[in-house]
Write an enzyme that holds these catalytic residues in place. Structure first.
Site, PDB file in Angstrom:
ATOM      1  N   ASP A  34      18.945  72.220  79.712  1.00 17.33           N
ATOM      2  CA  ASP A  34      17.977  73.214  80.008  1.00 17.33           C
ATOM      3  C   ASP A  34      16.384  72.525  79.906  1.00 17.33           C
ATOM      4  OD1 ASP A  34      16.922  75.272  81.319  1.00 17.33           O
ATOM      5  OD2 ASP A  34      16.865  76.422  79.463  1.00 17.33           O
ATOM      6  N   LYS A  36      13.216  71.197  80.378  1.00 20.39           N
ATOM      7  CA  LYS A  36      11.889  71.815  81.243  1.00 20.39           C
ATOM      8  C   LYS A  36      10.692  71.755  80.633  1.00 20.39           C
ATOM      9  CE  LYS A  36      13.249  76.682  80.876  1.00 20.39           C
ATOM     10  NZ  LYS A  36      13.917  77.784  81.554  1.00 20.39           N
ATOM     11  N   ASN A  39      10.467  74.059  77.469  1.00 23.75           N
ATOM     12  CA  ASN A  39      11.435  74.067  76.316  1.00 23.75           C
ATOM     13  C   ASN A  39      11.031  72.582  75.597  1.00 23.75           C
ATOM     14  OD1 ASN A  39      12.678  76.230  76.862  1.00 23.75           O
ATOM     15  ND2 ASN A  39      14.476  75.286  77.916  1.00 23.75           N
ATOM     16  N   ASP A  52      15.089  75.915  72.506  1.00 25.06           N
ATOM     17  CA  ASP A  52      15.915  76.859  73.329  1.00 25.06           C
ATOM     18  C   ASP A  52      17.211  75.897  73.654  1.00 25.06           C
ATOM     19  OD1 ASP A  52      17.262  78.657  74.780  1.00 25.06           O
ATOM     20  OD2 ASP A  52      15.664  78.600  76.463  1.00 25.06           O
ATOM     21  N   THR A  69      17.919  75.464  84.812  1.00 22.60           N
ATOM     22  CA  THR A  69      16.902  75.786  85.711  1.00 22.60           C
ATOM     23  C   THR A  69      16.895  75.219  86.918  1.00 22.60           C
ATOM     24  OG1 THR A  69      15.614  76.212  83.579  1.00 22.60           O
ATOM     25  CG2 THR A  69      14.134  75.806  85.650  1.00 22.60           C
TER      26      THR A  69
END
Length: 166
Positions: A34, A36, A39, A52, A69
Protein backbone atom coordinates in the site's frame (compact mmCIF):
# COMPACT_ATOMS: atom_id res chain seq x y z
CA UNK A 1 -5.55 22.83 -8.87
CA UNK A 2 -1.92 23.00 -7.72
CA UNK A 3 0.09 19.78 -7.55
CA UNK A 4 2.96 19.40 -5.12
CA UNK A 5 6.25 18.41 -6.73
CA UNK A 6 9.65 17.80 -5.20
CA UNK A 7 12.94 18.97 -6.70
CA UNK A 8 15.04 16.05 -7.99
CA UNK A 9 17.42 15.89 -4.98
CA UNK A 10 14.52 15.88 -2.50
CA UNK A 11 12.63 13.18 -4.43
CA UNK A 12 15.84 11.14 -4.66
CA UNK A 13 16.38 11.39 -0.88
CA UNK A 14 12.84 10.31 -0.03
CA UNK A 15 12.86 7.57 -2.67
CA UNK A 16 16.09 6.20 -1.17
CA UNK A 17 14.59 6.20 2.32
CA UNK A 18 11.45 4.42 1.09
CA UNK A 19 13.65 1.90 -0.74
CA UNK A 20 15.55 1.24 2.50
CA UNK A 21 12.25 0.69 4.33
CA UNK A 22 10.97 -1.69 1.63
CA UNK A 23 14.26 -3.58 1.62
CA UNK A 24 14.00 -4.05 5.39
CA UNK A 25 10.40 -5.23 5.23
CA UNK A 26 11.26 -7.64 2.42
CA UNK A 27 14.26 -8.98 4.39
CA UNK A 28 11.79 -10.18 7.04
CA UNK A 29 9.36 -11.48 4.36
CA UNK A 30 6.79 -8.72 4.70
CA UNK A 31 5.16 -7.39 1.56
CA UNK A 32 3.77 -3.90 2.15
CA UNK A 33 1.23 -3.53 -0.72
CA UNK A 34 0.00 0.00 0.00
CA UNK A 35 2.79 2.40 -0.87
CA UNK A 36 1.40 5.86 -1.70
CA UNK A 37 2.15 9.43 -0.58
CA UNK A 38 -0.47 9.34 2.20
CA UNK A 39 1.39 6.44 3.83
CA UNK A 40 4.83 8.05 3.77
CA UNK A 41 5.06 10.39 6.74
CA UNK A 42 7.83 12.82 7.63
CA UNK A 43 9.10 12.87 11.20
CA UNK A 44 10.47 15.86 13.10
CA UNK A 45 13.95 15.66 11.52
CA UNK A 46 12.80 15.22 7.92
CA UNK A 47 13.16 11.45 7.62
CA UNK A 48 10.34 9.20 6.49
CA UNK A 49 8.15 6.82 8.41
CA UNK A 50 6.01 4.25 6.65
CA UNK A 51 2.46 4.16 8.05
CA UNK A 52 -0.67 2.03 7.67
CA UNK A 53 0.31 -1.61 7.58
CA UNK A 54 -3.29 -2.74 6.99
CA UNK A 55 -2.43 -4.47 3.69
CA UNK A 56 1.02 -5.71 4.81
CA UNK A 57 1.40 -9.47 4.81
CA UNK A 58 3.97 -12.05 5.77
CA UNK A 59 4.85 -13.44 2.36
CA UNK A 60 7.94 -15.62 1.94
CA UNK A 61 7.01 -16.52 -1.65
CA UNK A 62 3.82 -15.59 -3.50
CA UNK A 63 0.33 -14.30 -2.82
CA UNK A 64 -2.64 -13.34 -5.00
CA UNK A 65 -4.90 -11.07 -2.94
CA UNK A 66 -6.33 -8.08 -4.82
CA UNK A 67 -5.57 -5.10 -2.57
CA UNK A 68 -3.89 -1.71 -2.68
CA UNK A 69 -4.52 1.74 -4.10
CA UNK A 70 -5.60 1.60 -7.78
CA UNK A 71 -3.01 4.07 -9.17
CA UNK A 72 -0.23 2.09 -7.48
CA UNK A 73 -1.21 -1.47 -8.42
CA UNK A 74 1.30 -3.49 -10.40
CA UNK A 75 0.07 -5.14 -13.62
CA UNK A 76 0.16 -8.60 -12.07
CA UNK A 77 -2.24 -7.48 -9.32
CA UNK A 78 -4.54 -5.85 -11.89
CA UNK A 79 -4.42 -9.09 -13.90
CA UNK A 80 -5.33 -11.09 -10.77
CA UNK A 81 -2.15 -13.15 -11.06
CA UNK A 82 -0.01 -14.37 -8.22
CA UNK A 83 2.69 -11.93 -7.19
CA UNK A 84 5.58 -11.37 -4.81
CA UNK A 85 7.41 -8.48 -3.14
CA UNK A 86 8.20 -6.97 -6.55
CA UNK A 87 4.83 -5.18 -6.43
CA UNK A 88 6.29 -2.89 -3.77
CA UNK A 89 9.15 -1.95 -6.12
CA UNK A 90 6.62 -1.22 -8.85
CA UNK A 91 4.77 1.08 -6.43
CA UNK A 92 8.05 2.84 -5.63
CA UNK A 93 8.35 3.69 -9.33
CA UNK A 94 4.85 5.17 -9.24
CA UNK A 95 5.70 7.10 -6.06
CA UNK A 96 8.88 8.55 -7.61
CA UNK A 97 6.89 9.63 -10.67
CA UNK A 98 4.32 11.32 -8.44
CA UNK A 99 6.97 13.03 -6.31
CA UNK A 100 8.54 14.51 -9.47
CA UNK A 101 5.37 15.40 -11.40
CA UNK A 102 2.69 15.94 -8.76
CA UNK A 103 0.44 13.20 -10.17
CA UNK A 104 0.65 9.42 -10.57
CA UNK A 105 1.71 8.25 -14.06
CA UNK A 106 -1.69 7.00 -15.22
CA UNK A 107 -3.72 9.83 -13.66
CA UNK A 108 -6.95 10.87 -15.38
CA UNK A 109 -8.96 14.00 -14.57
CA UNK A 110 -12.14 11.91 -14.43
CA UNK A 111 -11.51 8.64 -12.56
CA UNK A 112 -12.26 5.55 -14.61
CA UNK A 113 -10.99 2.30 -13.01
CA UNK A 114 -11.40 0.24 -16.19
CA UNK A 115 -9.32 2.68 -18.25
CA UNK A 116 -6.77 2.98 -15.42
CA UNK A 117 -6.31 -0.80 -15.26
CA UNK A 118 -6.02 -1.00 -19.06
CA UNK A 119 -3.28 1.64 -19.01
CA UNK A 120 -1.44 -0.10 -16.15
CA UNK A 121 -1.63 -3.39 -18.05
CA UNK A 122 -0.29 -1.74 -21.22
CA UNK A 123 2.75 -0.50 -19.29
CA UNK A 124 4.95 2.60 -19.30
CA UNK A 125 4.37 3.17 -23.04
CA UNK A 126 1.01 4.64 -21.95
CA UNK A 127 2.65 7.28 -19.74
CA UNK A 128 2.81 10.93 -20.74
CA UNK A 129 6.34 11.77 -19.57
CA UNK A 130 7.09 15.25 -18.25
CA UNK A 131 10.64 16.58 -18.70
CA UNK A 132 12.27 14.32 -16.10
CA UNK A 133 15.96 13.86 -15.46
CA UNK A 134 16.97 10.91 -17.72
CA UNK A 135 18.27 8.92 -14.72
CA UNK A 136 14.95 9.38 -12.91
CA UNK A 137 12.98 8.27 -15.96
CA UNK A 138 15.25 5.24 -16.38
CA UNK A 139 14.79 4.17 -12.76
CA UNK A 140 11.03 4.67 -12.92
CA UNK A 141 10.84 2.52 -16.07
CA UNK A 142 12.94 -0.21 -14.47
CA UNK A 143 10.78 -0.19 -11.34
CA UNK A 144 7.53 -0.06 -13.32
CA UNK A 145 8.61 -2.86 -15.66
CA UNK A 146 5.47 -4.81 -16.57
CA UNK A 147 7.27 -8.16 -16.38
CA UNK A 148 8.05 -8.82 -12.69
CA UNK A 149 10.93 -11.13 -13.65
CA UNK A 150 12.68 -8.11 -15.26
CA UNK A 151 11.72 -5.51 -12.62
CA UNK A 152 14.33 -3.76 -10.50
CA UNK A 153 14.19 -5.00 -6.94
CA UNK A 154 13.20 -8.47 -8.15
CA UNK A 155 16.35 -9.37 -10.07
CA UNK A 156 19.37 -11.39 -8.92
CA UNK A 157 20.80 -8.48 -6.90
CA UNK A 158 17.44 -7.57 -5.35
CA UNK A 159 17.34 -4.09 -3.88
CA UNK A 160 21.03 -3.71 -4.77
CA UNK A 161 20.03 -2.79 -8.32
CA UNK A 162 17.84 0.01 -6.99
CA UNK A 163 20.52 1.29 -4.61
CA UNK A 164 23.23 1.16 -7.30
CA UNK A 165 21.19 3.15 -9.85
CA UNK A 166 22.43 6.68 -10.39
Amino acid sequence: MIFQRFPDPVAKFYAAEVALALNHLHSINIIYRDLKPENVLLNYDGHIKIADFGFAKFCPNMTWTLCGTPDYLAPEIVGQQRYNKSVDWYALGVLIFEMLSGLPPYHQPVPNPVLLYERISAGPAQIHWPAFNPDAKDLICKLMESDPSRRYGNLQHGAGDVFAHS
